[in-house]
Design an enzyme around this catalytic site. Structure first.
Site, PDB file in Angstrom:
ATOM      1  N   HIS A  35      32.296 -23.025  34.634  1.00  0.00           N
ATOM      2  CA  HIS A  35      30.834 -22.974  34.785  1.00  0.00           C
ATOM      3  C   HIS A  35      30.320 -24.229  35.492  1.00  0.00           C
ATOM      4  O   HIS A  35      29.540 -25.017  34.930  1.00  0.00           O
ATOM      5  CB  HIS A  35      30.168 -22.799  33.424  1.00  0.00           C
ATOM      6  CG  HIS A  35      30.401 -21.459  32.804  1.00  0.00           C
ATOM      7  ND1 HIS A  35      31.367 -21.231  31.856  1.00  0.00           N
ATOM      8  CD2 HIS A  35      29.796 -20.256  33.020  1.00  0.00           C
ATOM      9  CE1 HIS A  35      31.353 -19.962  31.492  1.00  0.00           C
ATOM     10  NE2 HIS A  35      30.413 -19.342  32.188  1.00  0.00           N
ATOM     11  N   ASP A  69      27.604 -12.489  37.928  1.00  0.00           N
ATOM     12  CA  ASP A  69      28.099 -13.464  36.962  1.00  0.00           C
ATOM     13  C   ASP A  69      29.487 -13.108  36.440  1.00  0.00           C
ATOM     14  O   ASP A  69      30.310 -13.991  36.186  1.00  0.00           O
ATOM     15  CB  ASP A  69      27.103 -13.572  35.806  1.00  0.00           C
ATOM     16  CG  ASP A  69      27.373 -14.773  34.915  1.00  0.00           C
ATOM     17  OD1 ASP A  69      27.931 -15.772  35.401  1.00  0.00           O
ATOM     18  OD2 ASP A  69      27.021 -14.703  33.725  1.00  0.00           O
TER      19      ASP A  69
END
Length: 731
Positions: free
Chosen positions: A443, A596
């Protein structure tokens, strides 16, 4: 539910039938009188059956039925117990008197039940008796009524004193046998009465909840009304299975479990079930698909995406009646811009970088030079394709993938032709945004840039872009870039279980997603030269912010099935042909969520690298959980986790169903590229196992040395959330 009411209902229905028949005759007979009328008798009979069904399912009738059944239960119990206790065995006269009185009472109740049985059989036809409970109930009622008549005939009309020698012993034995049989039947009738009581209570509860929804004015009242009418109407619901299906639908609606996911009875491994629960994809409560038990639904008690059509939307998106498109809303907000000269556009995009912009600060000309340089420009030629290599892009942009990707997407889609975009502010904000991403395996800013690329790819698909305004496009490209801003490298469950202050701040609800939005907007508003919405109207700003918040919060995995189910429902209803604002927001949430979690939909070369990164981040979280004395989450134990097994389960249960629906909606090209990648990637994992990772496997399986007390920057992700300073503009 009593003889008078039943007879009144029959006569009322009979008169209505006569009126309907006469009306049908008048309506179907021509002026010449020679046309053959339709089968008026059958049509009127259907009307009559509907009337009887509606009567029997009225709330007051159900309540009276409950009372009658309860009273009858007590009378049966009294008849079973009292004679043996209160009367002497030789007191035949009192026993006969008691028996005759009870026989009269019993026959009265049985008569009422016979009338009820006749009405329900008439209204439901033979299908009513195909239900096992109804059939048993009918047999017991008829048997009890018949045996009671026989017992009365032999016991009370031809009774005699047993001491009288004229009474034959065999007759007495027969009578006693019948009496015992009657009591057995009454016991069965008692059991049936209890079952009827429970069923009546359930019907009454449905009616009560229906009345509650009606009182609050919820649209669900209309849905329940329609279902109840279907359940009552034999022409539409002819078999017991249909009625049970309608009952199931009503139970699911009333129990607020419409979008809950049932994991029981599936083929999930224990580890995968734990992983899904840990990441919030499904709740850890009951998974009763029947809707009978109360359970925690996916969005219940949390930041509910179901509120989005009434909260946070701009006034333009909340109009009722005619459906308005976002392009119409944009046109109403501002006059159309004048034609843009290409040379002037290019000058405008660069001029703000060459000289120091108003408000001071360094020149940003290097950004133009970086983007227009051969290595970056050559890669950006492929930026509109799904197989774009983000890892190579990160290298040629010298670690600035977010800045270069977002600026390129804004320019290539000519958003500044329609919006007053300040490129200097946008560039400074993107640089600060990149600087705020932590140095964690997955991330990080590379994932932020990849999400921005995927978000733009999905928004540019014809079935999506046709319903988006320029504000939507601009806002969502930014939302994708900021959606994991300052991510600590651990998931929501870790923050909640470790009682981190950020979890306390957001009440354990969408902790990271709320944190990302809050921190990114705090950065945006921290200095005037970082305001990417400078020059926008108040309506444009408000609409952009609401859209960005909605889409980023939608990346919480707990909304995965919720959004997918709602999307399928709306797509099947053709709602996206002329979508309302809430439908557009659902599409945008699907776009960002798809971007995502799109790693398994990438070509294998890219997918494998993303997998290695996310698994390393998982393992680092598992090590932190061990240090804090927490239970290590599923698939986060470096020593025991089978990476291939994790990926196969993740893809088959979450990614494959999601992208199958999503790509089918987008069109054949997306099916050929994205979904084919999903299938081929899972085949590789199933065939080669962990060895498919090649030389990356050894690094993933190597247990790291213990960290120093201080640790490197980002070594304690949990602490990074609360410890990060207020964001400032980069120097």
């Amino acid at each position: 539910a009593n003889p008078a009411l039943a007879l009144s209902a029959v006569w009322s229905v009979r008169w209505r039938r006569v009126i309907v028949c006469r009306g049908l005759r008048r309506a179907t007979t021509g002026q010449d009188g020679n046309r053959d009328p339709p089968d008026v008798h059958h049509q009127a009979q259907d009307v009559e059956k509907n009337e009887v069904t509606a009567l029997l399912q009225q709330q007051r009738v159900e309540l009276v039925t409950v009372v009658v059944v309860v009273v009858y239960m007590f009378i049966i119990i009294i008849d079973i117990v009292v004679p043996d206790i209160a009367f002497d065995e030789c007191d035949y006269q009192l026993r006969d008197t008691w028996g005759q009185v009870f026989w009269a009472i019993d026959m009265g109740f049985l008569g009422v039940f016979l009338i009820e049985l006749a009405l329900r059989t008439y209204a439901g036809g033979l299908e009513y008796l195909k239900d096992l409970y109804n059939l048993i109930d009918a047999i017991i009622i008829l048997a009890a009524f018949s045996i009671s008549l026989a017992v009365f005939d032999q016991t009370y009309t031809n009774s005699c004193d047993p001491n009288d020698p004229s009474c034959a012993d065999d007759d007495d034995n027969n009578t006693q046998s019948l009496a015992r049989l009657v009591r057995v039947v009454r016991i069965f009738r008692l059991i049936t009465a209890v079952s009827k009581f429970q069923k009546t209570r359930k019907n009454t509860e449905v009616t009560r909840k229906k009345a509650k929804y009606k009182k609050t004015g919820s649209p669900i009242e209309r849905v329940l009304d329609i279902l109840l009418k279907l359940r009552r109407t034999p022409p539409f619901v002819d078999i017991a299975v249909d009625r049970e299906n309608i009952n199931f639908i009503m139970d699911v609606i009333i129990s607020d479990s419409l979008y809950a996911v049932n994991l029981q009875g599936g083929s999930l491994s224990k580890d995968m079930a734990g992983f899904l629960s840990n990441t919030g994809v499904v709740s850890s409560g009951n998974n009763d698909s029947s809707g009978g038990k109360r359970r925690k639904s996916l969005g219940r008690g949390e930041i509910s995406m179901a509120r989005d059509d009434s909260e946070g939307a701009s006034p333009k998106g909340k109009k009722s009646g005619r459906k308005t498109t976002t392009k119409e809303n944009e046109a109403a907000a501002a006059p159309p811009p004048p034609p843009i000269n290409p040379a002037a556009r290019a000058h405008r995009r660069k001029s703000q970088f060459v000289a120091n912009p108003a408000g001071g600060g360094p020149s940003l000309v290097w950004v133009d030079r970086l983007i227009e340089g051969d290595p970056v420009a050559k890669l950006l030629e492929n930026a509109q394709n799904w197989d774009f290599d983000m890892f190579e892009f990160n290298k040629v942009t010298q670690g600035h993938p977010i800045v270069c990707m977002v600026l390129h997407q804004v320019k290539v889609n000519n958003l500044d032709d329609h919006l007053p975009i300040n490129f200097a502010n946008l560039t400074r904000y993107l640089l600060a945004l990149e600087d705020g991403y932590k140095d964690v395996p997955f991330h990080n800013k590379l994932h932020g840039a990849d999400a921005a690329h995927g978000m733009t790819f999905f928004m540019m698909q014809p079935k999506v872009t046709a319903h988006l305004s320029k504000v939507d496009l601009y806002a969502c490209i930014l939302a994708a870039a900021m959606h994991d801003f300052e991510h600590p490298g651990v998931n929501n469950a870790f923050l909640v279980n470790s009682r981190h202050e950020t979890a306390l701040l957001y009440n354990d609800q969408s902790v990271l997603e709320s944190f990302h939005v809050s921190r990114a907007w705090k950065l945006l508003l921290s200095a005037p030269n970082l305001d990417v919405f400078q020059g926008f109207t108040q309506d444009q700003y408000r609409d952009a912010r609401a859209t960005m918040i909605h889409t980023i919060l939608g990346t919480d995995m707990k909304f995965h099935f919720d959004h997918l189910t709602k999307f399928k429902t709306r797509a099947n209803a053709n709602a996206f042909d002329e979508p309302e604002k809430k439908d557009v927001w659902l599409l945008l949430a699907m776009c960002l969520h798809a971007a995502d979690v799109s790693n398994p939909a990438k070509p294998w070369k890219l997918s494998m690298q993303w997998t290695a990164r996310v698994m390393e981040e998982f393992f680092q979280q598992g090590e932190q959980e061990t240090e804090k004395g927490l239970t290590v989450s599923a698939f986060m134990d470096r020593a025991t986790t089978n990476i291939a097994k994790c990926q196969v389960g993740f893809i088959n249960f979450l990614i494959k169903p999601f992208f199958e629906e999503w790509t089918n909606f987008l069109g054949d090209e997306c099916v050929k590229t994205l979904f084919s990648n999903v299938e081929s990637n899972v085949a590789v994992w199933e065939k080669e196992g962990e060895e498919a990772l090649g030389d990356k496997l050894a690094a993933l399986k190597t247990i790291p040395a213990p960290k120093s007390p201080t640790g490197a920057p980002g070594a304690a992700p949990g602490a990074a959330l609360g410890a990060s300073p207020a964001p400032t503009a980069p120097t």
